[in-house]
Design a protein around this motif. Structure first.
Motif, short mmCIF file in Angstrom:
data_model
loop_
_atom_site.label_atom_id
_atom_site.label_comp_id
_atom_site.label_asym_id
_atom_site.label_seq_id
_atom_site.Cartn_x
_atom_site.Cartn_y
_atom_site.Cartn_z
N SER B 20 1.18 -1.24 -0.47
CA SER B 20 -0.04 -0.14 0.18
C SER B 20 1.23 1.37 -0.22
O SER B 20 2.48 1.07 0.55
CB SER B 20 -0.84 0.47 1.44
OG SER B 20 -1.44 0.99 1.16
N GLY B 21 0.43 2.53 -0.67
CA GLY B 21 1.14 3.78 -0.58
C GLY B 21 2.73 3.21 -1.01
O GLY B 21 3.53 4.22 -0.92
N GLY B 22 2.48 2.49 -1.84
CA GLY B 22 4.11 2.78 -2.28
C GLY B 22 5.31 1.16 -2.23
O GLY B 22 6.24 1.33 -2.24
N VAL B 23 4.74 1.23 -0.46
CA VAL B 23 6.03 0.10 -0.78
C VAL B 23 5.15 -1.38 -0.03
O VAL B 23 4.24 -1.30 -0.12
CB VAL B 23 6.50 0.44 1.42
CG1 VAL B 23 7.13 1.45 0.86
CG2 VAL B 23 5.00 1.27 2.29
N ALA B 24 5.43 -1.72 0.01
CA ALA B 24 5.41 -3.71 0.26
C ALA B 24 6.19 -4.52 0.72
O ALA B 24 7.22 -4.36 0.90
CB ALA B 24 5.24 -4.09 -1.05
N ALA B 25 5.78 -5.70 1.41
CA ALA B 25 6.22 -6.54 1.84
C ALA B 25 5.98 -8.19 1.02
O ALA B 25 4.68 -8.18 0.47
CB ALA B 25 5.60 -7.40 3.13
N VAL B 26 6.89 -8.95 0.89
CA VAL B 26 6.39 -10.27 0.43
C VAL B 26 6.37 -11.21 1.58
O VAL B 26 8.04 -11.04 2.18
CB VAL B 26 8.01 -10.38 -0.53
CG1 VAL B 26 7.15 -11.58 -0.78
CG2 VAL B 26 7.64 -10.13 -2.23
N ILE B 27 6.28 -12.06 1.29
CA ILE B 27 5.92 -13.76 1.51
C ILE B 27 6.66 -14.53 1.70
O ILE B 27 5.66 -15.18 0.38
CB ILE B 27 4.73 -13.62 3.25
CG1 ILE B 27 4.12 -12.45 4.02
CG2 ILE B 27 4.58 -14.37 3.81
CD1 ILE B 27 3.04 -11.41 3.39
N ASP B 28 7.31 -15.49 2.57
CA ASP B 28 8.24 -16.70 1.77
C ASP B 28 7.96 -16.07 0.33
O ASP B 28 7.22 -17.23 -0.40
CB ASP B 28 6.77 -17.62 1.89
CG ASP B 28 6.63 -18.29 3.74
OD1 ASP B 28 7.85 -17.65 4.56
OD2 ASP B 28 5.85 -17.92 3.95
N ARG B 93 5.08 -4.66 15.03
CA ARG B 93 4.15 -4.47 14.00
C ARG B 93 5.11 -3.53 12.95
O ARG B 93 6.26 -3.38 13.07
CB ARG B 93 3.50 -3.63 14.77
CG ARG B 93 2.13 -3.90 15.92
CD ARG B 93 1.37 -2.95 16.78
NE ARG B 93 0.69 -4.21 17.37
CZ ARG B 93 -0.86 -4.65 16.86
NH1 ARG B 93 -1.23 -3.52 16.10
NH2 ARG B 93 -1.01 -5.24 17.76
N PHE B 94 4.76 -3.81 11.67
CA PHE B 94 5.35 -3.19 10.59
C PHE B 94 4.40 -2.57 9.85
O PHE B 94 3.51 -3.05 9.97
CB PHE B 94 5.41 -4.57 9.39
CG PHE B 94 6.99 -4.91 10.64
CD1 PHE B 94 8.32 -4.56 10.26
CD2 PHE B 94 7.02 -6.09 11.06
CE1 PHE B 94 9.22 -5.33 11.26
CE2 PHE B 94 7.33 -7.32 11.63
CZ PHE B 94 9.05 -6.30 11.85
N ARG B 95 4.20 -1.31 9.36
CA ARG B 95 3.88 -0.51 8.63
C ARG B 95 3.96 -0.28 7.13
O ARG B 95 5.12 -0.06 6.97
CB ARG B 95 3.50 0.58 9.37
CG ARG B 95 2.38 2.10 8.61
CD ARG B 95 1.37 1.33 9.25
NE ARG B 95 0.33 2.47 8.65
CZ ARG B 95 -0.48 3.08 9.58
NH1 ARG B 95 -0.26 3.25 11.11
NH2 ARG B 95 -1.70 3.72 8.81
#
Lengths: 457, 457, 457, 457
Positions: B20-28, B93-95
Motif C-alpha cells: 500500500s502506498g508504494g511500499v510492499a512486503a513479500v511473504i515466503d 508490528r510493521f507498517r
C-alpha cells in the motif's frame, strides 16, 4: 479448484473464473475475453457456463463473444428481457466438478441482480464464497439510483434487505467476491480490497453498520453521476448490436489524414499529461489522460464519429485501446503517427493553454479575482473543501452548464490533481473561451502547500 | 491495496506480495523471484520487507536473492539461528502505507514458525487477513513430525494451540492465506482452495473439529515421508551457501557429451511419460515424469553429480528447469539434444521395460503369481485398497528396501496412475532387476475396471 | 526501411513485410497473420498492399483475412481467375515511401507466378532485392510438375527462362528472398539459407549450373509427391470458402467425449514420439509426431470429420494448432484431457506396436526373413541406400498401395529416423495388420551402426 | 543454418548469431545478452564462440557476461591489449557444423578491426556472407577519426584499402552484415538497409564510388563528434571493470527521496516530450526525450552520480532502462513515482520554459532580434540551411561553449525537430539563463512552413 480474479483497471471491474474437474464458469466476463480462454486452456478446462450478475451499465460485457468461442451457456436474472441467454431464479443450482453454484436473487442495484453462492461439496455443504456482483462491495453498497429519484428509497430498501437477509445470513466465514473494486462508478466508498468476507463487512462496512433506515435516508439525498454512455451500455448489454473481443488494433494516421477526418467530424482525444497538453495541442482536442479514459471517455465521446488519439511517443497504446474497447468504443480510427511532435514538425497550428502552480495561483489571487471553476466531483469538493469563491461544476456536466461560466473573465480551473482540470480546460477552449488557466496539482497541491480551504456549510 | 498470490505448482507453494502506498512486503518468496519485482514495478511499489513464516524444508526460499535485488530487510522467527535476517517476536508490528502487519508466534510445524496478521488501518483496526505459513492450511493442519517421534505429541499440541488460541481467535471473517495448497508434502489433506477463512475452517476443517486430544492422538500414530533433500533445504534456508534466482537455462548435449558425463557419474533423468520411457530409454536413467519432479527429484538425486535430462521433443523445458531450481538443483548440466529419438538415430543401445494394461494384468494373474510391488504412498494404499497379494514399499523408500524384492521373480509394479510405477521400474532396472512390468494406469485403472480390491484390516 | 522475414517452420515458408515512410507491403502472408499487424504497429506503419507471388498449394494464404483487418489491397498474377484481389502484370510498379516494388512475370512453378523487384529510390535506381516466390530458392529451383507429366518440360523451360532471363539478369548483388526454405514440399534441394543473392546462386545453384537442356531433361524424369491436401489449398487460395486468422484454440475432451466423437467418425491423431506411441495408444489412431504435422497431416486427414489430438502432457499445443491451421484444418475438435495417461487411468483398451533397435533388427535378420517395408521418400531411399530385400512404398502412398503388403508376414517398417515408420505402422495397424515392428532410429541408425546397405542400380 | 540479426535501436547496432549443427557463434553481442541464449535455446544450439569485430566505443559489449553464462570463447583482433579473450589473425578459421568463419584483418576504423567471412561448406566453398563490423556499412564507410586529426588520412587509406582489397574482392554476390545501421554515431550516411551486398555497395555506395584519393581528401576535412562517454566504453570494452546483463530494474522514488538524492548530487533526466517538459519540470533537470537517450545521455551524464528519471506516466520504462544499460549506465537509482504529475500534486516548485511555434517565431523576428541558437549537428545545419543570423553550437558541445551565449538577451533555441532544442534549453536553464524559448518542430517545421533559409557559403 480453479479460481482466478481478472481485474480490469480503470473501470475497476472484477471478472471471475471458477472451476473443478475440467469444467468452469465465468462470472461477468469483460469484453476482451481472451484471458478466460487462456486460463481455461492452461488448466485443461472447458468453460461451460457464463453468469452475469446483472445487466451492466458501465462496461461492455463479453458474454456473447466468449460464448461464441467456447460454447458456454449464458445465465442471468429473470427480471429483464435479455435478447440472449437463460434466465435463472432463486435456488437454481449448477454443478462444476465438486463445486456447486446456487442462485440468490439480490435486487437493489437493479431488479434482476443475482448473487452466486459457491460451495465445494467435496469439502463441505457449507457455503465457501459468494459472487456478489453489484450488491455489496468491500466497504460499500452498490448505487441504487438507476430507476430515478422516485424509486431510490425503494431500491435502497431492496439492496439493504438483499445484503442483510441473504448475503450476511450466509455466515461470517464466507468470502465475498464483488464485481467492482475501488474507483468504480458503481460505488463511491469502495475500499481497495480485492475481496472480503461477510464477517469483515459486518464489522467494518459503514453503510451496513448505519442500519436500514439511516441507509435509506442517506440514499435518498444522494444522486451519483450518470455518464451518458451508460445508456449505450444498457442497450448493448441487453442484447442489442454486436461486438467482438478484439479491441487492440488501430492505425497510425498522417497529418493530412487527421485533417481529412476532422473535416468529417472526427473527435481528437489527447491522451497526454496536463503539462504536455497545455504546452501544445491540436485545436478542439479533448484532453483525457490515458488512465482517465475509463472514467471520462463515456461522458463526452460519441460512438458514431471517428476518434483519433494523440500521444507523445505512442507507447503502451494497447492498454489505451482496451480501455476504449471495454466501453464499447469501436470507432478508434487511429492515432497520430509520430505523436504530437510530428504535428509540430509538420508546421501545423499549435494551440496552448496556460497553466499555473498553486504557488503562482496563490500569488495571483492576492492581486486578481479570476473566476475559479472547480470541476471535481461533489463528494471530493465537499469533503476536502475548496478555494474561497470557487464555483463548482463537475467536469462531466460542463458541456450542459457552460452558460454559467463567463466568457469575458479569466477562468482558473481547479480539480483534484490537474488532470480533470486539463479536460475541463480543453472543453472550455473548444467552446471559445480564450482566457483560461489550469492549476497543476489541483487541490491536492493547494492543501499540501498549506493554503486556506473553505468548506461548504 | 496491492495483493497477489504467487503459486508455485508442483511444490504447491504460495508466496504473497502485499502493499500500500508504494511500499510492499513479500511473504515466503520462492526462489525464482523475478515475479515479485515485476509485480512491484507494475504498481510503482518498492519491496521493503520480506517475511519468512518459518525455515522451509521443501523448497529453496528466495529471500536472500530477492533482498539483494531490491534492498528489502528479511524477517523471521527468533527460535532458530538464521545466518541472515532479523528475528521478530510476538506483537512486532510493521507498517506499509495504510497496512499493518503484526507478528503472531505460532509454533508447531517448527519452533520458530510465525503467522502474520494484516490490518488495513484506513478501513478498520479489525484484522483482515492472516498469512498463516505452515500452521493451518485449507482443510488441514501442517505436519508436526520434524523433530522426531518423541516430540510429535508436543509439537502437535503446540500447533493445535497456536491455531486455536491465536488464529481462530481472530474471528470468523478473517481471510487465511496459507503457505501451501493441495499436493504439498507439508500436509496430507489440504483441500484445493487457494485461500480460506477462519469461519470456514472452524466449520469444515476435519482436524480442527476432532478436538485437541484426538488430534494429538492421531498425530502420534502418523509418520509422514521425509524426502532426503529436506536436509539440504534446511541448511540452505538457514543461511548456508548461496544461490541465484536464475534457474531457467541449460544446454543441449550431444550423444558423446552424454556418454562422457555418464562416465563421470552424471545422473540421467528421463522426464517422459511412462509409455515413452518404457518403449526405449538410456540404460540407468531415472524415470521422473516432468510434473513429478517437485515431488520426487528430492528423493533420489544428488546435488553434486551432474544431471542430464531426456525428453521426447524438448518442449516446455523452462518449467522443468524451474521445478529443479526450486528444489535447489543447480547441477542440471543439460538435456539430450534432439530428445530420445536422437539417441535412437545415433544407433545407441536402447533399454526397454515391459508394461501392461490392467486387463492384461488381470489375465496374467489368472495364470501366474508374479511378485506384485505396490509403490503408492501408504495413505493411498490403505484408503483405496490393493491387489490381493501386493507387497507395499513406497517408491521413495525403494532404494533402501531393495533387499525385500526378489530378483528371480517377475515383478509387477503398481502405483496410482502409472507414473510412480515407471519411476520404481527405473530404479529396479538400475539395480539389475530384469523381469519387471509397469502397470499402465495403476490402481486407478484397476478400480475403474471393476477388478477386485483388498483392504488391509 | 522496415524489413522482416516471418518464417513458418514445418511448411518452411517465408512471408515478408517491407515498408518505408509509414506504409508497407506484405508478401505471401501466412494464415496466422497477427504477426504482420504487430510488426506494423511497432513501427507505426500501415499495411497497404498484400502481394501473392502465386496461388499456393501447400498452405492457406492469409491475404483475405489480413486485408479485412488492415484494409490493404491484394495483388497477384493475372493468369488465374482469382475470386478476389487485383491482377498485376509485368512492369507494374508500386511505391511505398522511398521504396518501389516492380512486377516481373516469372512463370514456371505456376502460370501466374510473379516475382517482385524492390528498389530503394532514396539510395539508387538499382534493384536491391527480389521476392522470388516459388521460382528460385536457395540452392534449388521450384518444382514444375503441377500441370502433369505432359507439361513438365514446358514448365521447366519456363521457369529456367524466368530465372535466367529475368532474375539473374538483375545482377549478382541483388538479394533474393524466396518463399520457401529447406524442408518445403515445393523444392527438394533447398539449402538452409534464409536468403541468398543472384551472385551466390549463379555460382553455387546446382540446377542453374547444369544448364537449360540438362535441367529440362532432369525435370522430365522426376515426379515429386503431391499430397492430397494440395487440392483443398488450391480451391481455398483461389478464393473459395472462408477462414479466419485464429487457429490457436481447441478444447480438452474427456474419455467419453472421445468415444462419442470416434463413433461419429472422428480422426485420432497421436502427436507423441515413436516410443511413446508404440508403448500404448488408442486403437485406430494415426501417429504423426508434432513436428511432422505440416508435412504429413495433409496426406491422410479429412477436412470434414473431427480431429482429436493425443499427447503425453499437452504441452506446447499452441504450435500444434498453428501447424494444423496453416494447412486449413479447422476441424480440430479438441485434445484428450490429461493426455494418453488419462486413457490408461480410465482403464481403456490400450493398443501397442512392437519396436526394435537396429541392433535387434540385425540380429533378427540373421534368423528370419520378415517383409521389410521402407517408407522413406524415394530420393532418400536412393541416395542413402536400403537394407537388402527392402520393399519401398512412400509413407504418403501407403493407403493406396496396401495390397502390395502381405498380411500374413511379419512386417518390419523402416524409415529415416523412426517417425515416418511410426506413422506407417499406425496405418498398417488401422488396416488390421497385426504383426508389425517399427525400427527406432531408422536408416540413420542402421547406417551409423555400420550395417550393410544396398543401393538400387 | 541458424541466422538472426539482433537490432538494438537507438545505438543502431546489429549483433548476429549464426550457427549450424547445434553450435553457434555470436558476433558483437549487445550487453543485454539474454536474447542470444533464448535464440540458442529455441534451436537446441550451444554458443561456443563470441567474435568482437573491434573494440567498440559506442556501447557496452556483452561478450564477457554472455561468455560467463554459456561458456563460449571470445575472439577479437590482435592489435589491442584486451584484458580478456583470444586474439585472432588473418586467415584464422573456425568451424560450426557445416559453416566456416574466416578472419580478415580490416583495419581503418580501429587498428584491430576484423571482418568475418562466412562460408557454408555443405553448399559451396564460395563465401556467402561477411560480418563487416565497423568497416563498410550500407551506403557508408565507418568513421576513421579516432586516432586524431594527424592520423585521419592514414586510417582513411587503411579502411578504403580494407574494403576495396579484401571485402569487395569477395565478389558481388556476397551478403554484407554490418555492425551498424542508419543513425549510428559510427557513420554519418548509413542507409536504412538491414543488410546489403558487395555488388549493391560497389554500385551505389557514394564513398566507395568517389575513389581512394577523393575519399581520403574528404575524410581529412571532417571531424565527427566524439561524445565523452566513448572514453568510458573504451576502457570497459578493453576489459576494465565488470557489468552484468541485467539492465532492466529500477525503483520508484517518492518526492522526499528525490530531494535527498538531489542534495547528494543526483542527476535528474526528464524523458518526456518537449511540450511536456516545457510545461513544467523539476529545476535543474536535463531534458532528454526517451528515444534520445542512446544518442545524448553519453554527452552529459556522469557514471558516478545517481540518475533519476522523470516521465509522465512511467509507461514503457523497461526500454529506457535498456537504453541506459547499453551505454553502461548502471547508476539509474530510480524514477519519480507517479511521474511529473506527482511533483505537481506534491506542491513542489515547478520550473517552466517558454516554447513557440515557427509561425510565432516568424512573427517575433519581424519585431525583435533575439539571439538565435541553432544546436543541430553541423551536417544538418549545412545541408538544410538555417535562419538568418543563427549562431551554431552543437548541443553536445554546449556545456563547453556557454561563454559564447549572452545571458542578458532572449535566446531562441532551434534544432531539427524540437527535441534537441529542449535538451539545449534545459542546459541553459541549469546555467541560469532565464530568457529562453524552444522552437517546437525546429527547422523541419520552419522549412515546411516555407520560411526563408540561409545556407553558409
Amino acid at each position: 479448484m480453479l479460481f482466478r480474479t481478472i481485474v480490469s483497471e480503470g473501470i475497476a471491474h472484477n471478472s471471475y473464473i471458477v472451476g473443478s474437474g475440467g469444467v468452469a464458469a465465468v462470472i461477468d466476463p469483460r469484453r476482451d475475453y481472451e484471458v478466460f480462454l487462456d486460463i481455461a486452456d492452461q488448466s485443461e478446462t472447458v468453460i461451460t457456463h457464463i453468469f452475469e450478475t446483472h445487466r451492466n451499465e458501465d462496461y461492455f460485457v463479453g458474454s456473447r463473444d466468449l460464448a461464441a468461442r467456447c460454447g458456454a451457456g449464458i445465465y442471468h436474472g429473470r427480471q429483464l428481457p435479455f435478447a440472449y441467454g437463460v434466465p435463472v431464479k432463486e435456488g437454481d443450482r449448477f454443478r462444476f466438478g465438486s463445486l456447486e453454484i446456487a442462485v440468490l436473487e439480490t435486487p437493489g442495484h437493479t431488479e434482476e441482480s443475482i448473487s452466486l453462492v459457491l460451495r465445494d461439496l467435496a469439502v463441505s455443504p457449507d457455503p465457501y464464497m459468494i459472487f456478489s456482483g453489484d450488491t455489496i462491495f468491500s466497504g460499500d453498497i452498490a448505487r441504487t439510483d438507476f430507476f430515478g429519484k422516485d424509486r431510490n428509497a425503494e431500491m435502497a430498501a431492496k439492496i439493504f434487505d438483499s445484503i442483510n437477509n441473504k448475503i450476511l445470513a450466509l455466515g461470517d466465514g464466507v468470502i465475498i467476491c464483488p464485481a467492482h473494486g475501488a474507483g468504480s462508478v458503481c460505488g463511491g466508498e469502495i475500499t481497495d480490497h480485492l475481496f472480503t468476507t461477510v464477517g469483515y463487512e459486518r464489522r467494518t462496512n459503514r453503510q451496513i453498520k448505519m442500519g436500514r433506515e439511516a441507509f435509506i435516508r442517506q440514499r435518498v439525498t444522494e444522486s451519483p453521476y450518470v455518464p451518458p454512455y451508460f445508456r449505450h451500455m444498457e442497450k448493448y448489454n441487453l442484447g442489442e448490436g454486436h461486438a467482438t473481443g478484439d479491441v487492440s488494433h488501430s492505425r497510425p494516421l498522417g497529418i493530412s489524414q487527421v485533417h481529412d477526418l476532422m473535416k468529417s467530424g472526427a473527435q481528437i482525444v489527447d491522451i497526454r499529461s496536463p503539462t504536455s497538453f497545455s504546452g501544445g495541442y491540436i485545436r478542439d482536442s479533448l484532453s483525457i489522460w490515458r488512465e482517465g479514459i475509463p472514467a471520462f471517455a463515456g461522458w463526452f465521446l460519441s460512438y458514431e464519429k471517428p476518434i483519433i488519439l494523440v500521444d507523445d511517443f505512442n507507447v503502451g497504446l494497447d492498454m489505451v485501446f482496451r480501455h476504449f474497447g471495454r466501453l464499447g468504443y469501436d470507432n478508434i480510427t487511429g492515432y497520430l503517427a509520430g505523436g504530437f511532435p510530428a504535428w509540430s514538425r509538420g508546421a501545423q497550428e499549435i494551440a496552448v493553454i496556460d497553466t499555473c502552480s498553486v504557488q503562482q495561483l496563490k500569488g495571483r489571487l492576492e492581486k486578481e479575482t479570476p473566476y475559479i471553476l472547480d470541476v471535481r466531483d461533489i463528494k471530493n469538493y465537499n469533503s476536502v473543501g475548496h478555494i474561497r469563491g470557487a464555483h463548482h461544476i463537475y467536469v462531466g456536466e460542463l458541456p450542459q452548464r457552460l452558460a454559467e461560466i463567463p466568457k469575458n473573465e479569466h477562468v482558473v480551473i481547479c480539480c483534484d490533481a490537474g488532470y480533470k482540470g486539463s479536460l475541463a480546460a480543453s472543453i472550455l477552449a473548444r467552446n471559445r473561451y480564450h482566457d483560461i488557466s489550469n492549476v497543476l496539482g489541483g487541490m491536492q497541491a493547494w492543501v499540501r502547500a498549506g493554503f486556506p480551504v473553505e468548506k461548504s456549510p
